[in-house]
Design an enzyme around this catalytic site. Structure first.
Site, short mmCIF file in Angstrom:
data_model
loop_
_atom_site.label_atom_id
_atom_site.label_comp_id
_atom_site.label_asym_id
_atom_site.label_seq_id
_atom_site.Cartn_x
_atom_site.Cartn_y
_atom_site.Cartn_z
N SER A 114 0.78 -1.24 -0.25
CA SER A 114 0.00 0.02 0.22
C SER A 114 0.89 1.34 0.08
O SER A 114 1.40 1.74 -1.01
CB SER A 114 -1.06 -0.01 1.29
OG SER A 114 -1.69 1.08 1.17
N ASP A 262 -3.42 6.38 -3.01
CA ASP A 262 -2.26 5.86 -2.58
C ASP A 262 -1.58 4.77 -3.45
O ASP A 262 -2.02 4.77 -4.57
CB ASP A 262 -2.80 5.19 -1.01
CG ASP A 262 -3.73 4.08 -1.53
OD1 ASP A 262 -4.26 3.77 -2.41
OD2 ASP A 262 -3.80 3.24 -0.10
N ASP A 264 -1.32 1.33 -3.89
CA ASP A 264 -1.92 0.35 -4.50
C ASP A 264 -3.48 0.70 -5.04
O ASP A 264 -4.22 0.03 -5.57
CB ASP A 264 -2.36 -0.90 -3.68
CG ASP A 264 -3.00 -0.61 -2.48
OD1 ASP A 264 -3.12 0.45 -2.05
OD2 ASP A 264 -3.45 -1.54 -1.81
#
Length: 477
Positions: A114, A262, A264
């Site tokens: 992430s 962000d 991902d």
């Protein structure tokens, strides 16, 4: 890692096993590569995932981090060795993986860390239909199984299984993902919009061009080059410093709004035409209003909307005003998804900018939330700041972290100071929540660090500041 001898790789995998409880978090697997985990351990996770879920086929995808392709492939090999066919969809956003899991009706694994720095990687797992896998829904069993495959010298050896190995295949899902999202929001009649998008060198640079293709949008792209070393800034828009470039670009180009994804690309943050961040709670309320209207038009009497307990009071107020039913949950996507399944909620939102949709297998997708914002803005002539003003009714502190030696002791001290005040209510659904007539605060402990997290909201900024400072004085005493 690929150049190292096998025994070295095993030892690195073993080092991770000694630390497996730190590697396997509440909702996912996440740690430093290769210090905490590597391909050897990824292969074991693939085998364990298949054994625990009983899957005969799974779908696997990965983000743009340098370590992601090899970790993803090792996981796929481990799963195939345990009898599961594996559909590899390659580079994708996390919500694109959820789309594949839902559309193909297969369990899935997404390789990403992430918003974490470049040296990290991880796995987000789901069952068929993008149903969550967390500590209570299989992740603890997967960890225990991998631990059982660990020898005394800390090397991991996956035992052979007497099954026919599964087949590995590849499939393209980006166009299908885009078409599915665009089928859920009508953008055909919106006015032309100029939209600045900061992908942070993450997977938004992969998904946005395809999703936005053909829409009446002038795209101002920022950091669309896929680069898991994050050369421009961290792909974590929750930290205000990572929004600075986008805010400047919106002002410089006269854009109607800005979007920041962000790493991902499952979370989306919004900046208005002035370059000011729009609260994720305001976005939750805006999208909730649209989803309630759609559900009611389809004959649903009282559509349910889920919100966690640190979203603004604005959210349940708006939901009730529009004939919906607000349901409050703990912080964390597994709680939101569970509550959505139990209540058949049409939508769910978290103040961390995770947005969940019934029509997207109850999974979170920042892209679909962004499309709702574009549809709402483009369907009228006003500015985004004017549009969202009605959804921003309180003054909020944002989340403030304090390092403490004893979380329980400091929480008890705060409770003693505020719980007895006239007109207050107290609950402990998730940490300590104390509410007055026109204010509330929540104080909850981090599961992984010696931190207390404080969120305060009040009708006016002065009262919010007074409460914030008063609680922090006790927490940090």
């Amino acid at each position: 890692m690929g150049d190292q001898p096998a025994d070295q790789t095993e030892n690195q995998g073993g080092a991770a096993v000694r630390d497996l409880k730190q590697l396997v978090k509440a909702y996912d697997v996440r740690g430093v590569v290769p210090d905490q985990w590597d391909e050897n351990l990824a292969r074991a996770f693939g085998a364990a995932f298949v054994q625990v879920t009983g899957a005969t086929a799974i779908v696997v995808g990965h983000d743009m981090r340098p370590s992601s392709p090899s970790l993803s492939r090792a996981f796929a090999e481990g799963a195939a060795a345990y009898g599961s066919d594996v559909v590899e969809i390659g580079l994708c956003s996390t919500d694109q993986l959820y789309y594949a899991s839902g559309k193909l009706d297969l369990p899935g694994a997404m390789f990403t860390a992430s918003h974490n720095p470049a040296q990290y990687n991880g796995i987000k797992l789901c069952r068929a239909g993008a149903a969550p896998v967390g500590q209570d829904t299989g992740l603890a069993e997967i960890r225990e199984l991998v631990e059982s495959w660990t020898a005394e010298d800390d090397t991991v050896t996956v035992p052979a299984r007497d099954v026919k190995p599964g087949a590995l295949s590849t499939q393209e899902t980006l166009r299908g993902y885009a078409d599915h999202l665009l089928g859920l929001v009508d953008l055909t009649a919106i006015r032309p919009l100029k939209v600045a998008v900061d992908a942070g060198n993450g997977m938004g640079g992969h998904t946005v061009p395809t999703v936005f293709d053909g829409l009446p949008i002038e795209l101002v792209p920022m950091y669309f080059e896929l680069d898991g070393t994050f050369p421009n800034h961290e792909a974590n828009p929750l930290d205000p410093k990572n929004l600075v470039d986008l805010q400047a670009k919106v002002r410089e180009t006269g854009a109607d709004l800005g979007l920041a994804f962000d790493g991902d690309a499952d979370r989306c943050f919004v900046v208005d035409e002035r370059g000011e961040p729009v609260s994720p709670s305001a976005i939750t309320a805006l999208v909730a209003a649209r989803e309630i209207a759609r559900a009611r038009a389809a004959g649903e009497a009282e559509p349910t909307v889920i919100h966690n307990l640190i979203t603004s009071w604005t959210v349940p107020e708006v939901v009730r005003e529009l004939g919906g039913k607000p349901v409050r949950t703990r912080v964390g996507h597994s709680f939101i998804k569970q509550e959505m399944a139990e209540t058949d909620a049409v939508f769910g939102g978290e103040h961390s900018a995770h947005y969940y949709f019934r029509d997207f297998w109850r999974a979170d997708t920042g892209m679909l939330a962004a499309l709702h914002v574009l549809a709402a803005l483009g369907g009228q002539q006003g500015t985004l700041s004017a549009l969202t003003a009605e959804y921003d009714r309180y003054a909020a502190s944002g989340e403030i972290n304090s390092t403490v030696a004893d979380q329980a002791d400091r929480s008890a001290a705060v409770r003693a100071a505020y719980a007895g005040l006239e007109g207050t209510t107290v609950d402990e659904l998730d940490g300590l929540t104390v509410a007055g007539p026109d204010w509330w605060f929540n104080l909850r402990a981090s599961n992984t660090e010696p931190l207390l997290r404080l969120n305060v909201e009040a009708k006016d900024p002065a009262r919010m500041a007074e409460l914030r400072d008063g609680v922090l004085a006790i927490v940090r005493a």
